[in-house]
Scaffold this active site. Structure first.
Site, PDB file in Angstrom:
ATOM      1  CG  ASP A  24      -1.958   1.048   1.016  1.00 45.15           C
ATOM      2  OD1 ASP A  24      -2.233   1.650  -0.031  1.00 45.15           O
ATOM      3  OD2 ASP A  24      -2.553   1.222   2.310  1.00 45.15           O
ATOM      4  CG  ASN A  72      -7.537  -2.615  -6.089  1.00 44.52           C
ATOM      5  OD1 ASN A  72      -6.595  -3.240  -6.000  1.00 44.52           O
ATOM      6  ND2 ASN A  72      -8.005  -1.764  -5.379  1.00 44.52           N
TER       7      ASN A  72
END
Ligand code: FPP
Length: 246
Positions: A24, A72
């Site tokens: 991330d 996503n």
């Protein structure tokens, strides 16, 4: 995931066999430099190469990386396309290196949603590396843990309706065998970069007893030394598996 009994609650923590990482911070890395998000993802792909190599050098037998979640797809279309392009490039450009270094590559996730050339590249890469045994590198693409669990439950229900098993015959072992991670041992250590402290629908079943390590480093800056630090933190933990420890 493994159906082996949990280790005794001895309080001793050995080396992590399986390290999973939520990569991330690519977007924030780019934003901090006034660059487009894709620049962060590109540097993130460089970090993937470094960390895969580093994990091999550190003797970590299984490494699992969360590259693209089922959620996503809600990102802007050009970012999704950039991420798929990076995955495509990675599969093609890294395959020889992975193979040479004894890595067995496996892509975990729902392939139905992926472009046909990527599905083909994944199949080729898995076939080429399937007999390697130095390190297992699992890349999670179009992966979501709730979706995986629901599919496992549906498969078991269908098999029960077909008379192949009884409801009472469903146990943790038979459930695990329906998961996308069947045959992969559970993660011992789950790392998330960028200071966020969430699991984000990643390996929810499999991380039941994983040690969680959250690090502030943004993924594009992450390297072997950060992996080593996270492993050192893991060694300081006492794993009790619900027992009382030493
Ligand atoms: C999270 O950062 C990262 C991702 C959603 C994608 C991870 C992809 C890579 C590391 C590159 C491609 C992967 C391979 C295997 C070649 P974010 O964009 O959510 O960052 P932010 O929270 O700072 O916005």
């Amino acid at each position: 995931m493994s159906t082996a009994p949990l280790p005794a609650a001895s309080g001793e923590t050995s080396e992590p066999h399986h390290v999973a990482i939520i990569m991330d911070g690519n977007g924030r890395w780019a934003k901090a430099r006034g660059l487009p998000r894709v620049a962060g993802h590109r540097r993130g792909a460089d970090a993937v190469r470094r960390v895969v190599r580093g994990a091999g050098e550190l003797g970590i037998p299984v490494l699992t990386l969360f590259a693209f979640s089922t959620e996503n797809w809600t990102r802007p279309a050009d970012e999704v396309s950039d991420l798929m392009g990076l995955l495509r490039h990675y599969l093609r450009s890294e395959l020889d290196e992975l193979h040479k270094n004894g890595a067995r590559l496996r892509v975990i996730g729902n392939r139905d949603g992926l472009a046909s050339d990527i599905v083909r590249d994944i199949a080729d890469a898995e076939k080429m590396t399937r007999n390697n045994n130095r390190i297992d590198v699992n890349i999670c693409v179009n992966y979501g843990s709730r979706d995986e669990i629901v599919r496992a439950a549906r498969n078991l229900a269908q098999r029960a309706v077909a008379g192949e098993l009884t409801a009472d015959g469903i146990d943790e072992g038979s459930f695990e065998r329906e998961l996308l991670t069947a045959g992969v041992p559970d993660p011992d250590l789950l790392i998330r970069t960028s200071g966020e402290q969430r699991i984000s629908n990643f390996l929810l079943w499999q991380c039941a007893y994983a040690e969680l390590v959250f690090v502030d480093t943004l993924w594009p800056d992450f390297g072997k030394e950060h992996l080593e630090q996270a492993v050192a933190e893991f060694r300081r933990r006492e794993r009790r598996y619900g027992g009382v420890g030493s």
